[in-house]
Design an enzyme around this catalytic site. Structure first.
Site, PDB file in Angstrom:
ATOM      1  N   ASP A  92     -84.721   2.008 -50.534  1.00 56.14           N
ATOM      2  CA  ASP A  92     -84.374   1.012 -50.174  1.00 56.14           C
ATOM      3  C   ASP A  92     -83.271  -0.092 -49.032  1.00 56.14           C
ATOM      4  OD1 ASP A  92     -82.620   1.428 -51.595  1.00 56.14           O
ATOM      5  OD2 ASP A  92     -82.409   0.171 -52.964  1.00 56.14           O
ATOM      6  N   GLU A  93     -82.897   0.936 -48.282  1.00 57.71           N
ATOM      7  CA  GLU A  93     -81.737   0.047 -47.654  1.00 57.71           C
ATOM      8  C   GLU A  93     -82.545  -0.419 -46.050  1.00 57.71           C
ATOM      9  OE1 GLU A  93     -78.038   3.702 -48.417  1.00 57.71           O
ATOM     10  OE2 GLU A  93     -79.503   4.075 -47.162  1.00 57.71           O
TER      11      GLU A  93
END
Length: 320
Positions: free
Chosen positions: A229-230
């Site tokens: 989720d970066e």
């Protein structure tokens, strides 16, 4: 004499038939011109690709039948045969060369044109060899997609993002009026979301987040997904840090809007770290580290926050 003339004609016909058999057996389109650049003959594959039967094409200028465009500069390629005959050199078609067929279809083509020499060392015309490279272009595009784009969200991956960041750094070295910013984003509570709804729905959420991030940026900016989720954002041509802060706020406002996935209404937030290029032009990897450190600082203060990189956030990064 009549018998001799008949034998010569018969020999010429046999040689021409043999030549046509050879060029028709080639896996490329072949067009032969006279010294004036007009078409003498073409093989069956050239007929298929151009849409011109040889009987109609004979005697016409090469550029009229084989209409080529250099897509890189969006210009027609004229006098290809004349140029080759005049220079006596082999020429290769441009990398992004397009054939416009008789019915105005576009086919990417490649290969070369060469002078034709006789036994006396004189140029008697030109030989154009070309082939449909649609499949090759498709494979190249797929390789490029796999190498530089995230398979899930279709966003630039870390490698492509770093390349664009390097370009921004080099640009800032040449232009004192050029500023850019890097934002590093990490979704808040994404692991909890995955645990509750499963990885498939987690992937759906990441795709939706990617589209929302794109909607917050200008066409010249870049958003990339690194892993999980970066996400990272490159903002180019900004006036000052205020522009970067405004984008961070816009991203947070957009992500906070309710999102419906599989009949579930979901809201999400992100922690955002911001760094702006300074005098001295830090390397791309350092800029990313700085933005990541600032993001970590923002996450430590709570959800849905942003933080600017400073010495304090660097100390926080060292203590991780």
């Amino acid at each position: 004499m009549a018998i001799s003339k008949h034998q010569v004609n018969k020999k010429l016909q046999a040689e021409e038939q043999n030549m046509m058999a050879i060029i028709n057996s080639m896996q490329s389109a072949v067009v032969v011109t006279y010294t004036d650049g007009c078409i003498q003959l073409m093989n069956s594959l050239a007929e298929i690709l151009t849409g011109w039967p040889q009987a109609e094409a004979q005697g016409k200028e090469l550029a009229e039948v084989v209409r080529l465009i250099d897509k890189d500069i969006d210009e027609s390629i004229d006098n290809l045969a004349i140029r080759t005959i005049t220079t006596g050199k082999v020429s290769y078609l441009p990398e992004n060369c397009i054939l416009i067929t008789r019915d105005n279809r576009e086919i990417p083509v490649g290969d070369y044109i060469t002078p034709v020499w006789n036994d006396e060392g004189k140029i008697t015309g030109a030989l154009l060899v070309f082939q449909d490279i649609t499949q090759r272009k498709s494979i190249e595009a797929q390789i490029l997609q796999n190498a530089f784009y995230d398979g899930l969200t279709a966003l630039p991956n870390r490698a492509l993002f770093l390349d664009r960041l390097k370009q921004a750094v080099e640009r800032s070295k040449r232009r004192i009026d050029y500023s850019f910013a890097v934002l590093f984003l990490d979704l808040d509570s994404f692991q909890e979301f995955n645990d509750r709804f499963g990885h498939t729905m987690g992937d759906d959420l990441l795709v939706a987040i990617a589209r929302r991030l794109e909607s917050c940026l200008r066409s010249g900016d870049t958003v990339g997904r690194f892993s999980g989720d970066e996400f990272a954002v490159l903002l180019e041509e900004i006036r000052d840090v205020g522009d970067a802060i405004n984008v961070a706020k816009r991203i947070q406002d957009t992500l906070a809007l309710p999102l419906t996935l599989n009949e579930h209404q979901i809201s999400t937030t992100a922690s955002i770290g911001i760094t702006v290029n300074r005098a001295g032009c830090s390397p791309p990897e350092i800029l990313l580290q700085n933005a990541d450190a600032a993001m970590y600082c923002a996450k430590q203060k709570g959800k849905a926050r942003y933080a600017l990189f400073d010495a304090y956030s660097r100390e926080q990064e060292k203590d991780k």
